[in-house]
Design a protein around this motif. Structure first.
Motif, PDB file in Angstrom:
ATOM      1  N   ARG A 103       0.833  -1.197   0.000  1.00  0.00           N
ATOM      2  CA  ARG A 103       0.000   0.000   0.000  1.00  0.00           C
ATOM      3  C   ARG A 103       0.867   1.246   0.000  1.00  0.00           C
ATOM      4  N   ILE A 104       0.351   2.292  -0.586  1.00  0.00           N
ATOM      5  CA  ILE A 104       1.026   3.580  -0.543  1.00  0.00           C
ATOM      6  C   ILE A 104       0.930   4.087   0.894  1.00  0.00           C
ATOM      7  N   GLY A 105       2.041   4.573   1.397  1.00  0.00           N
ATOM      8  CA  GLY A 105       2.040   5.126   2.739  1.00  0.00           C
ATOM      9  C   GLY A 105       2.451   4.140   3.814  1.00  0.00           C
ATOM     10  N   VAL A 106       3.005   2.989   3.451  1.00  0.00           N
ATOM     11  CA  VAL A 106       3.393   2.013   4.470  1.00  0.00           C
ATOM     12  C   VAL A 106       4.543   2.510   5.337  1.00  0.00           C
ATOM     13  N   ALA A 107       5.274   3.530   4.870  1.00  0.00           N
ATOM     14  CA  ALA A 107       6.385   4.071   5.650  1.00  0.00           C
ATOM     15  C   ALA A 107       5.968   5.308   6.439  1.00  0.00           C
ATOM     16  N   LYS A 108       4.690   5.590   6.475  1.00  0.00           N
ATOM     17  CA  LYS A 108       4.218   6.778   7.185  1.00  0.00           C
ATOM     18  C   LYS A 108       4.656   6.709   8.642  1.00  0.00           C
ATOM     19  N   GLY A 109       5.295   7.810   9.094  1.00  0.00           N
ATOM     20  CA  GLY A 109       5.736   7.882  10.479  1.00  0.00           C
ATOM     21  C   GLY A 109       7.112   7.317  10.709  1.00  0.00           C
ATOM     22  N   ARG A 110       7.740   6.733   9.716  1.00  0.00           N
ATOM     23  CA  ARG A 110       9.068   6.157   9.897  1.00  0.00           C
ATOM     24  C   ARG A 110      10.191   7.150   9.594  1.00  0.00           C
ATOM     25  N   PHE A 111       9.848   8.233   8.903  1.00  0.00           N
ATOM     26  CA  PHE A 111      10.833   9.225   8.515  1.00  0.00           C
ATOM     27  C   PHE A 111      10.391  10.597   8.986  1.00  0.00           C
TER      28      PHE A 111
END
Length: 64
Positions: A51-59
């Motif tokens: 899904r788009i946004g799976v790295a949300k909050g990781r950077f």
């Protein structure tokens, strides 16, 4: 299977792909001027699309 020359691969590509899909061949080597150049192999099972946004909050992205 022996290597398939480029002319034969071009003229029988659909049959070669069908042989791979049906499991008749595990891999088919395509040769150019008698030398192996490419390999036709089955695609592994597809992984579910990420899904788009799976790295949300990781950077942390700075404002500037």
């Amino acid at each position: 299977m022996d290597p398939v020359n480029m002319l034969r691969a071009k003229s029988t590509l659909s049959r070669l792909v069908a042989a791979i899909e049906q499991g008749e061949e595990r891999e088919i080597v395509i040769a150019v001027n008698g030398r192996p150049a490419a390999k036709l192999v089955p695609v592994d099972t597809f992984a579910p699309h990420k899904r788009i946004g799976v790295a949300k909050g990781r950077f942390i992205i700075p404002d500037d």
